[in-house]
Design a protein around this motif. Structure first.
Motif, short mmCIF file in Angstrom:
data_model
loop_
_atom_site.label_atom_id
_atom_site.label_comp_id
_atom_site.label_asym_id
_atom_site.label_seq_id
_atom_site.Cartn_x
_atom_site.Cartn_y
_atom_site.Cartn_z
N ILE A 44 1.67 -7.31 -5.80
CA ILE A 44 1.91 -6.06 -6.41
C ILE A 44 2.90 -5.01 -6.58
O ILE A 44 3.82 -4.94 -5.89
CB ILE A 44 0.52 -5.37 -6.22
N VAL A 45 2.49 -4.92 -8.06
CA VAL A 45 4.14 -4.18 -8.45
C VAL A 45 4.20 -2.96 -9.07
O VAL A 45 2.82 -3.02 -10.57
CB VAL A 45 5.56 -4.60 -9.14
N PRO A 46 4.85 -2.35 -9.44
CA PRO A 46 4.96 -0.98 -9.84
C PRO A 46 5.33 -1.30 -11.63
O PRO A 46 6.40 -1.99 -11.35
CB PRO A 46 5.24 0.19 -9.45
N HIS A 47 5.13 -0.13 -12.44
CA HIS A 47 6.31 -0.70 -13.70
C HIS A 47 6.80 0.42 -14.28
O HIS A 47 6.54 0.89 -15.89
CB HIS A 47 5.02 -1.41 -14.59
N ALA A 48 6.76 1.51 -14.07
CA ALA A 48 6.92 2.79 -14.14
C ALA A 48 8.87 2.60 -14.85
O ALA A 48 9.28 1.84 -14.21
CB ALA A 48 7.24 4.27 -13.80
N VAL A 175 2.57 -12.00 -9.93
CA VAL A 175 3.35 -11.19 -10.03
C VAL A 175 2.44 -9.91 -11.38
O VAL A 175 1.57 -9.92 -11.81
CB VAL A 175 4.76 -10.69 -10.46
N ILE A 176 1.32 -9.52 -10.51
CA ILE A 176 0.54 -8.28 -10.55
C ILE A 176 0.40 -6.54 -11.08
O ILE A 176 1.46 -6.33 -9.63
CB ILE A 176 -1.04 -7.85 -9.90
N SER A 177 0.95 -6.50 -12.55
CA SER A 177 1.40 -4.91 -12.60
C SER A 177 0.74 -3.95 -12.74
O SER A 177 0.16 -3.69 -12.93
CB SER A 177 2.79 -4.83 -13.57
N THR A 178 0.51 -2.74 -12.26
CA THR A 178 -0.10 -1.50 -11.73
C THR A 178 0.57 -0.01 -11.40
O THR A 178 1.11 -0.69 -10.34
CB THR A 178 -2.01 -1.88 -10.94
N ASP A 179 0.56 0.45 -11.79
CA ASP A 179 0.73 1.82 -10.96
C ASP A 179 -0.78 2.61 -10.68
O ASP A 179 -1.58 1.62 -10.80
CB ASP A 179 1.34 2.87 -12.39
N PHE A 257 2.66 -4.54 -2.63
CA PHE A 257 2.65 -5.13 -1.47
C PHE A 257 2.49 -7.02 -2.12
O PHE A 257 2.98 -6.89 -3.48
CB PHE A 257 0.69 -5.39 -1.85
N SER A 258 2.88 -7.54 -0.89
CA SER A 258 2.77 -8.90 -1.08
C SER A 258 2.43 -9.53 -0.43
O SER A 258 1.32 -9.92 0.52
CB SER A 258 4.72 -9.84 0.19
N PHE A 259 1.72 -11.04 -1.36
CA PHE A 259 0.36 -12.14 -0.65
C PHE A 259 0.73 -13.76 0.30
O PHE A 259 1.44 -13.37 -0.91
CB PHE A 259 -0.29 -11.91 -1.19
N ALA A 260 0.80 -13.13 1.10
CA ALA A 260 1.35 -14.39 1.66
C ALA A 260 0.54 -15.35 2.88
O ALA A 260 -0.96 -14.75 2.72
CB ALA A 260 3.14 -14.76 2.48
#
Length: 260
Positions: A44-48, A175-179, A257-260
């Protein structure tokens, strides 16, 4: 050859490859804490803009960079156009300032045939939530194929079923992109964003409460899939735009976040 053009180049991230590489080197030099030694299946990552959220996003890609993937599927919310369901980019290449990435067109078409809510709407792909991820991917995974999915009004369970299919496919990174919350005070944002972060840590759909995120459907769909596939969430970073702007009256929150 059909190409998904870079629409927000020079706006959300630098115009040139040299500038992007400078940013990434700066982000990496600032890493102090050891990162989880796991093999991520999802991020999960941001995109600003990179000046605000680039460090937070980069941490997730560093976590994944020690591993090889056949494809990376970037899923982000639509900010520009209304979409019923989701749109998948059926082009051959994806433009970045550091060179083009190959799109996994065969797998994209297979997904479109499998999931009725997937279509191809060209206007949906002038989207920054997904595009801001591609320079990072080009840097860390220069020869890995990508898939871009931009969603709008969509059922969380339907989106989660798509993520399930991706997780069942070996060597695929999601990859899930969200602020996070937008334009609250720094104190209010911290309260709202902590709700969201803790819900992800606990993999609890019931715990999101009044938390806000432009990609909340993507987050919740990811949590549903993580529960089914017994993936563990690893919290990497949280910050707000205040750290850059020094304006505590209207901030935007970012986390990874990272998911494993």
């Amino acid at each position: 050859m059909s190409t998904r053009n870079a629409f927000v180049r020079g706006v959300f991230y630098p115009q040139t490859c040299e500038e992007i590489e400078h940013y990434i080197a700066h982000f990496n030099a600032a890493i102090k804490e050891p990162l989880p030694s796991v093999t991520p299946r999802a991020l999960i990552v941001p995109h600003a803009g990179y000046i605000y959220s680039g460090y937070t996003a980069n941490l997730a890609y560093v976590c994944a960079s020690k591993h090889a993937y056949e494809r990376i599927v970037v899923i982000g919310p639509s900010h520009r156009v209304f979409i019923e369901g989701a749109s998948i980019a059926v082009y051959e290449t994806y433009e970045t300032p550091c060179g083009a990435l190959d799109i996994d067109l065969r797998f994209s078409e297979l997904l479109r045939e499998t999931f009725p809510f997937l279509s191809h709407l060209p206007e949906a792909h002038a989207e920054h939530s997904t595009e801001t991820q591609m320079p990072f991917i080009k840097h860390y995974f220069p020869h890995t194929k990508v898939i871009e999915i931009v969603y709008g009004k969509i059922d969380i369970k339907a989106l989660s079923s798509l993520i399930d299919t991706l997780l069942e496919t070996p060597k695929t990174l999601v990859v899930i992109s969200t602020d996070l919350s937008h334009f609250y005070t720094q104190e209010e944002a911290a309260t709202l964003d902590t709700l969201c972060i803790n819900a992800i840590k606990e993999l609890s759909l019931e715990s999101f409460g009044k938390s806000e995120a432009c990609g909340m459907r993507g987050i919740q769909a990811m949590v549903m899939s993580a529960l089914r596939y017994e993936l563990m969430p690893y919290f990497l970073d949280y910050r707000t735009s205040f750290e850059r702007s020094k304006d505590a009256s209207r901030v935007v929150g970012y986390k990874s976040f990272s998911f494993a």
